[in-house]
Design an enzyme around this catalytic site. Structure first.
Site, PDB file in Angstrom:
ATOM      1  CE1 TYR A  79      88.765  83.462  55.555  1.00  0.00           C
ATOM      2  CE2 TYR A  79      88.965  84.805  57.541  1.00  0.00           C
ATOM      3  CZ  TYR A  79      89.268  83.651  56.837  1.00  0.00           C
ATOM      4  OH  TYR A  79      90.064  82.693  57.412  1.00  0.00           O
TER       5      TYR A  79
ATOM      6  CB  SER B 205      89.085  82.560  61.226  1.00  0.00           C
ATOM      7  OG  SER B 205      89.771  83.777  61.316  1.00  0.00           O
TER       8      SER B 205
HETATM    9  N1  LIG Z   1      96.098  82.252  57.013  1.00  0.00           N
HETATM   10  C1  LIG Z   1      95.422  82.771  58.019  1.00  0.00           C
HETATM   11  O1  LIG Z   1      95.765  83.858  58.570  1.00  0.00           O
HETATM   12  C2  LIG Z   1      94.204  82.060  58.557  1.00  0.00           C
HETATM   13  C3  LIG Z   1      93.694  82.474  59.778  1.00  0.00           C
HETATM   14  C4  LIG Z   1      92.574  81.836  60.297  1.00  0.00           C
HETATM   15  C5  LIG Z   1      92.001  80.792  59.610  1.00  0.00           C
HETATM   16  N2  LIG Z   1      92.516  80.408  58.395  1.00  0.00           N
HETATM   17  C6  LIG Z   1      91.832  79.304  57.712  1.00  0.00           C
HETATM   18  O2  LIG Z   1      92.720  78.221  57.570  1.00  0.00           O
HETATM   19  C7  LIG Z   1      92.342  77.455  56.414  1.00  0.00           C
HETATM   20  C8  LIG Z   1      93.572  77.237  55.554  1.00  0.00           C
HETATM   21  O3  LIG Z   1      93.993  78.501  55.057  1.00  0.00           O
HETATM   22  P1  LIG Z   1      95.505  78.813  54.703  1.00  0.00           P
HETATM   23  O4  LIG Z   1      95.898  80.043  55.428  1.00  0.00           O
HETATM   24  O5  LIG Z   1      96.328  77.566  54.881  1.00  0.00           O
HETATM   25  O6  LIG Z   1      95.351  79.238  53.208  1.00  0.00           O
HETATM   26  P2  LIG Z   1      96.073  78.742  51.892  1.00  0.00           P
HETATM   27  O7  LIG Z   1      97.506  78.421  52.136  1.00  0.00           O
HETATM   28  O8  LIG Z   1      95.728  79.778  50.875  1.00  0.00           O
HETATM   29  O9  LIG Z   1      95.320  77.404  51.584  1.00  0.00           O
HETATM   30  C9  LIG Z   1      93.958  77.423  51.252  1.00  0.00           C
HETATM   31  C10 LIG Z   1      93.602  76.094  50.642  1.00  0.00           C
HETATM   32  O10 LIG Z   1      92.225  76.146  50.236  1.00  0.00           O
HETATM   33  C11 LIG Z   1      92.129  75.813  48.873  1.00  0.00           C
HETATM   34  N3  LIG Z   1      91.055  76.628  48.275  1.00  0.00           N
HETATM   35  C12 LIG Z   1      91.007  77.971  48.122  1.00  0.00           C
HETATM   36  N4  LIG Z   1      89.857  78.344  47.512  1.00  0.00           N
HETATM   37  C13 LIG Z   1      89.172  77.189  47.275  1.00  0.00           C
HETATM   38  C14 LIG Z   1      87.933  76.896  46.659  1.00  0.00           C
HETATM   39  N5  LIG Z   1      87.161  77.866  46.186  1.00  0.00           N
HETATM   40  N6  LIG Z   1      87.532  75.605  46.616  1.00  0.00           N
HETATM   41  C15 LIG Z   1      88.311  74.622  47.111  1.00  0.00           C
HETATM   42  N7  LIG Z   1      89.512  74.849  47.694  1.00  0.00           N
HETATM   43  C16 LIG Z   1      89.924  76.102  47.778  1.00  0.00           C
HETATM   44  C17 LIG Z   1      93.482  76.153  48.266  1.00  0.00           C
HETATM   45  O11 LIG Z   1      93.694  75.349  47.131  1.00  0.00           O
HETATM   46  P3  LIG Z   1      94.823  75.733  46.036  1.00  0.00           P
HETATM   47  O12 LIG Z   1      96.154  75.597  46.696  1.00  0.00           O
HETATM   48  O13 LIG Z   1      94.565  74.738  44.963  1.00  0.00           O
HETATM   49  O14 LIG Z   1      94.530  77.160  45.635  1.00  0.00           O
HETATM   50  C18 LIG Z   1      94.437  75.793  49.401  1.00  0.00           C
HETATM   51  O15 LIG Z   1      94.743  74.414  49.416  1.00  0.00           O
HETATM   52  C19 LIG Z   1      91.238  78.264  55.707  1.00  0.00           C
HETATM   53  O16 LIG Z   1      89.989  77.736  56.085  1.00  0.00           O
HETATM   54  C20 LIG Z   1      91.405  79.659  56.290  1.00  0.00           C
HETATM   55  O17 LIG Z   1      90.196  80.388  56.263  1.00  0.00           O
HETATM   56  C21 LIG Z   1      93.620  81.007  57.869  1.00  0.00           C
END
Ligand SMILES: NC(=O)c1ccc[n+]([C@@H]2O[C@H](COP(=O)([O-])OP(=O)(O)OC[C@H]3O[C@@H](n4cnc5c(N)ncnc54)[C@H](OP(=O)(O)O)[C@@H]3O)[C@@H](O)[C@H]2O)c1
Length: 139
Positions: free
Chosen positions: A45, A32
């Site tokens: 985070y 990130s």
């Molecule tokens: N969204 C942003 O702005 C952003 C920015 C930079 C980086 N990221 C990174 O991108 C990646 C994907 O995030 P996203 O935005 O796509 O979020 P998301 O839609 O909330 O998806 C997160 C995923 O991680 C799973 N998860 C959450 N907590 C977990 C746990 N304790 N153990 C195992 N699995 C878990 C969730 O499973 P469930 O669906 O079963 O809950 C979901 O499949 C993450 O690493 C996040 O840090 C996101």
């Protein structure tokens, strides 16, 4: 911390052994922008991402020449479940744009991917802001 750092490291180590053994493959880490300089509003985070990002940078160096590649993806604000209900930050993006950037990096063999790409330059500046100036930023 357990999911974003310990979880990532413990899943990565056996994967590295397997990929090294077969002599090819690519590991992609979803890091990130928060890893580059954690903000006060989400520093827990940010620190977990900084740890995983540093681990993968070191891993990339240690795997150079092994046939195994490493891609570190640093998205900004992505509109997903994780950010639901939050005010989108400037340069916010979509999961589709992140996916396209990752696919492009895999084709080109890039090691680091910023999404959107402009964040590379924004964060190069933010990273070097003196702390008193950084503290004045409202985020
Ligand atoms: N969204 C942003 O702005 C952003 C920015 C930079 C980086 N990221 C990174 O991108 C990646 C994907 O995030 P996203 O935005 O796509 O979020 P998301 O839609 O909330 O998806 C997160 C995923 O991680 C799973 N998860 C959450 N907590 C977990 C746990 N304790 N153990 C195992 N699995 C878990 C969730 O499973 P469930 O669906 O079963 O809950 C979901 O499949 C993450 O690493 C996040 O840090 C996101």
């Amino acid at each position: 911390m357990q999911t974003n750092y310990t979880g990532v490291v413990s899943v990565t180590i056996p994967l590295v052994r397997r990929l090294r053994g077969q002599g090819h493959g690519t590991l992609v880490l979803f890091s990130s922008v928060a890893a580059e300089r954690p903000r006060r509003s989400n520093f827990v985070y940010g620190s977990s991402k900084a740890g995983a990002d540093a681990f993968y940078q070191g891993l990339a160096d240690s795997l150079a020449g092994s046939g195994v590649d490493v891609v570190v993806v640093r998205p900004g604000f992505v509109r997903t479940k994780m950010t639901e209900g939050l005010e989108p930050a400037p340069l916010s993006t979509t999961p589709e744009a992140v996916a396209e950037a990752v696919a492009r990096a895999l084709r080109r063999g890039d090691g680091t991917v910023w999404v959107p790409p402009a964040l590379r330059f924004v964060m190069a500046g933010v990273r070097h802001l003196p702390r008193p100036v950084f503290r004045r930023l409202d985020f």
